[in-house]
Design a protein around this motif. Structure first.
Motif, mmCIF file in Angstrom:
data_model
loop_
_atom_site.group_PDB
_atom_site.id
_atom_site.type_symbol
_atom_site.label_atom_id
_atom_site.label_comp_id
_atom_site.label_asym_id
_atom_site.label_seq_id
_atom_site.Cartn_x
_atom_site.Cartn_y
_atom_site.Cartn_z
ATOM 1 N N LEU A 90 0.829 -1.205 0.000
ATOM 2 C CA LEU A 90 0.000 0.000 0.000
ATOM 3 C C LEU A 90 0.862 1.253 0.000
ATOM 4 C CD1 LEU A 90 -2.763 1.364 0.174
ATOM 5 C CD2 LEU A 90 -2.596 1.175 2.671
ATOM 6 N N ALA A 91 1.883 1.283 0.855
ATOM 7 C CA ALA A 91 2.757 2.459 0.926
ATOM 8 C C ALA A 91 3.456 2.693 -0.416
ATOM 9 C CB ALA A 91 3.791 2.285 2.034
ATOM 10 N N PHE A 92 3.999 1.646 -1.010
ATOM 11 C CA PHE A 92 4.693 1.806 -2.294
ATOM 12 C C PHE A 92 3.748 2.246 -3.402
ATOM 13 C CE2 PHE A 92 8.186 -1.321 -0.870
ATOM 14 C CZ PHE A 92 9.019 -0.282 -0.504
ATOM 15 N N LEU A 93 2.537 1.695 -3.443
ATOM 16 C CA LEU A 93 1.579 2.104 -4.476
ATOM 17 C C LEU A 93 1.251 3.591 -4.380
ATOM 18 C CD1 LEU A 93 -0.935 -0.878 -4.549
ATOM 19 C CD2 LEU A 93 0.617 -0.182 -6.375
ATOM 20 N N LEU A 94 0.997 4.058 -3.165
ATOM 21 C CA LEU A 94 0.649 5.469 -2.993
ATOM 22 C C LEU A 94 1.838 6.381 -3.284
ATOM 23 C CD1 LEU A 94 -1.619 5.049 0.130
ATOM 24 C CD2 LEU A 94 -2.346 5.775 -2.156
ATOM 25 N N VAL A 95 3.024 5.968 -2.901
ATOM 26 C CA VAL A 95 4.219 6.767 -3.201
ATOM 27 C C VAL A 95 4.456 6.816 -4.712
ATOM 28 C CG1 VAL A 95 6.742 6.787 -2.991
ATOM 29 C CG2 VAL A 95 5.318 6.482 -0.964
ATOM 30 N N ILE A 96 4.282 5.705 -5.393
ATOM 31 C CA ILE A 96 4.471 5.686 -6.844
ATOM 32 C C ILE A 96 3.466 6.594 -7.526
ATOM 33 C CG2 ILE A 96 4.187 4.225 -8.897
ATOM 34 C CD1 ILE A 96 5.576 1.987 -7.250
ATOM 35 N N ILE A 97 2.218 6.568 -7.083
ATOM 36 C CA ILE A 97 1.209 7.450 -7.679
ATOM 37 C C ILE A 97 1.591 8.915 -7.476
ATOM 38 C CG2 ILE A 97 -1.188 8.249 -7.461
ATOM 39 C CD1 ILE A 97 -1.899 5.281 -6.817
ATOM 40 N N ALA A 98 1.978 9.273 -6.255
ATOM 41 C CA ALA A 98 2.362 10.660 -5.981
ATOM 42 C C ALA A 98 3.591 11.071 -6.780
ATOM 43 C CB ALA A 98 2.618 10.847 -4.485
ATOM 44 N N LEU A 99 4.552 10.185 -6.909
ATOM 45 C CA LEU A 99 5.756 10.512 -7.678
ATOM 46 C C LEU A 99 5.456 10.636 -9.174
ATOM 47 C CD1 LEU A 99 8.431 8.346 -5.836
ATOM 48 C CD2 LEU A 99 8.089 10.819 -5.695
ATOM 49 N N LEU A 100 4.551 9.812 -9.670
ATOM 50 C CA LEU A 100 4.144 9.957 -11.073
ATOM 51 C C LEU A 100 3.457 11.292 -11.313
ATOM 52 C CD1 LEU A 100 2.850 6.372 -11.934
ATOM 53 C CD2 LEU A 100 4.799 7.556 -12.965
ATOM 54 N N VAL A 101 2.593 11.695 -10.387
ATOM 55 C CA VAL A 101 1.944 13.007 -10.499
ATOM 56 C C VAL A 101 2.993 14.107 -10.518
ATOM 57 C CG1 VAL A 101 0.490 14.662 -9.251
ATOM 58 C CG2 VAL A 101 -0.264 12.294 -9.496
ATOM 59 N N SER A 102 3.946 14.026 -9.620
ATOM 60 C CA SER A 102 5.008 15.035 -9.561
ATOM 61 C C SER A 102 5.866 15.024 -10.820
ATOM 62 C CB SER A 102 5.902 14.797 -8.342
ATOM 63 O OG SER A 102 5.172 14.979 -7.160
ATOM 64 N N ALA A 103 6.159 13.837 -11.330
ATOM 65 C CA ALA A 103 6.978 13.740 -12.547
ATOM 66 C C ALA A 103 6.254 14.364 -13.736
ATOM 67 C CB ALA A 103 7.310 12.282 -12.846
ATOM 68 N N VAL A 104 4.971 14.097 -13.874
ATOM 69 C CA VAL A 104 4.204 14.700 -14.967
ATOM 70 C C VAL A 104 4.188 16.211 -14.811
ATOM 71 C CG1 VAL A 104 1.871 14.926 -15.931
ATOM 72 C CG2 VAL A 104 2.803 12.668 -15.425
ATOM 73 N N GLY A 105 4.019 16.693 -13.588
ATOM 74 C CA GLY A 105 4.050 18.134 -13.345
ATOM 75 C C GLY A 105 5.379 18.760 -13.725
ATOM 76 N N GLU A 106 6.454 18.070 -13.414
ATOM 77 C CA GLU A 106 7.785 18.590 -13.767
ATOM 78 C C GLU A 106 7.992 18.593 -15.275
ATOM 79 O OE1 GLU A 106 10.285 20.012 -11.967
ATOM 80 O OE2 GLU A 106 8.811 20.004 -10.352
ATOM 81 N N LEU A 107 7.513 17.582 -15.944
ATOM 82 C CA LEU A 107 7.665 17.516 -17.396
ATOM 83 C C LEU A 107 6.846 18.591 -18.104
ATOM 84 C CD1 LEU A 107 7.622 13.663 -17.950
ATOM 85 C CD2 LEU A 107 9.588 15.202 -18.190
ATOM 86 N N ARG A 108 5.730 18.956 -17.528
ATOM 87 C CA ARG A 108 4.874 19.965 -18.135
ATOM 88 C C ARG A 108 5.293 21.383 -17.795
ATOM 89 N NH1 ARG A 108 -1.197 18.840 -17.228
ATOM 90 N NH2 ARG A 108 -1.288 20.391 -18.858
ATOM 91 N N ARG A 109 6.154 21.536 -16.792
ATOM 92 C CA ARG A 109 6.599 22.863 -16.363
ATOM 93 C C ARG A 109 7.525 23.436 -17.432
ATOM 94 N NH1 ARG A 109 8.644 23.449 -10.414
ATOM 95 N NH2 ARG A 109 6.545 22.678 -10.247
ATOM 96 N N PRO A 110 7.304 24.712 -17.809
ATOM 97 C CA PRO A 110 8.191 25.316 -18.811
ATOM 98 C C PRO A 110 9.625 25.462 -18.280
ATOM 99 C CG PRO A 110 6.561 26.906 -18.014
ATOM 100 C CD PRO A 110 6.265 25.591 -17.370
ATOM 101 N N ALA A 111 10.565 25.341 -19.181
ATOM 102 C CA ALA A 111 11.966 25.480 -18.800
ATOM 103 C C ALA A 111 12.237 26.928 -18.405
ATOM 104 C CB ALA A 111 12.864 25.088 -19.971
ATOM 105 N N PRO A 112 13.127 27.136 -17.430
ATOM 106 C CA PRO A 112 13.448 28.519 -17.025
ATOM 107 C C PRO A 112 14.146 29.271 -18.158
ATOM 108 C CG PRO A 112 14.831 26.939 -15.864
ATOM 109 C CD PRO A 112 13.854 26.149 -16.653
ATOM 110 N N ALA A 113 13.873 30.553 -18.243
ATOM 111 C CA ALA A 113 14.499 31.391 -19.281
ATOM 112 C C ALA A 113 15.982 31.543 -18.991
ATOM 113 C CB ALA A 113 13.819 32.746 -19.322
ATOM 114 N N ARG A 114 16.771 31.559 -20.050
ATOM 115 C CA ARG A 114 18.227 31.685 -19.868
ATOM 116 C C ARG A 114 18.702 33.049 -20.178
ATOM 117 N NH1 ARG A 114 21.002 26.116 -21.641
ATOM 118 N NH2 ARG A 114 19.533 24.792 -20.646
#
Length: 114
Positions: A90-114
């Motif tokens: 149960l703990a691993f399933l919930l952690v994996i779901i939360a990490l997947l949500v965070s990973a998708v959020g990071e991938l969708r975040r625009p890159a910082p301007a240089r």
């Protein structure tokens, strides 16, 4: 799902609560575009609660095995081991779901301007 919780015991509930709060915190973090320390703390609480539940279950199983008749020790010990590991699952399933949500959020975040 009910059998899963019954086999895992009472410690499944705190693991589920911490895990769902962790997932919710990850979703809110993605929506707000920010990271929060609470998200990390909830993730650690989820994992710790799952590990505690599994450990307590294993201890109780081993105590039972030492007192059980020899003919029942193998099957009873294996069953106790499987039931104890439900907490970690149960703990691993919930952690994996939360990490997947965070990973998708990071991938969708625009890159910082240089």
């Amino acid at each position: 799902m009910q059998l899963f919780f019954e086999e895992g015991g009472i410690v499944m509930w705190p693991t589920a609560v911490f895990g769902f709060l962790f997932v919710a915190s990850a979703v809110l973090g993605v929506r707000a575009g920010a990271r929060h320390r609470a998200t990390v703390v909830l993730g650690l609480l989820t994992l710790s609660s799952g590990a505690l539940g599994a450990t307590v279950g294993l201890i109780n199983t081993m105590r039972w095995v030492t007192k059980a008749p020899a003919a029942e020790q193998l099957v009873g010990g294996a069953t106790g081991l499987a039931e104890s590991l439900n907490n970690l699952v149960l703990a691993f399933l919930l952690v994996i779901i939360a990490l997947l949500v965070s990973a998708v959020g990071e991938l969708r975040r625009p890159a910082p301007a240089r």
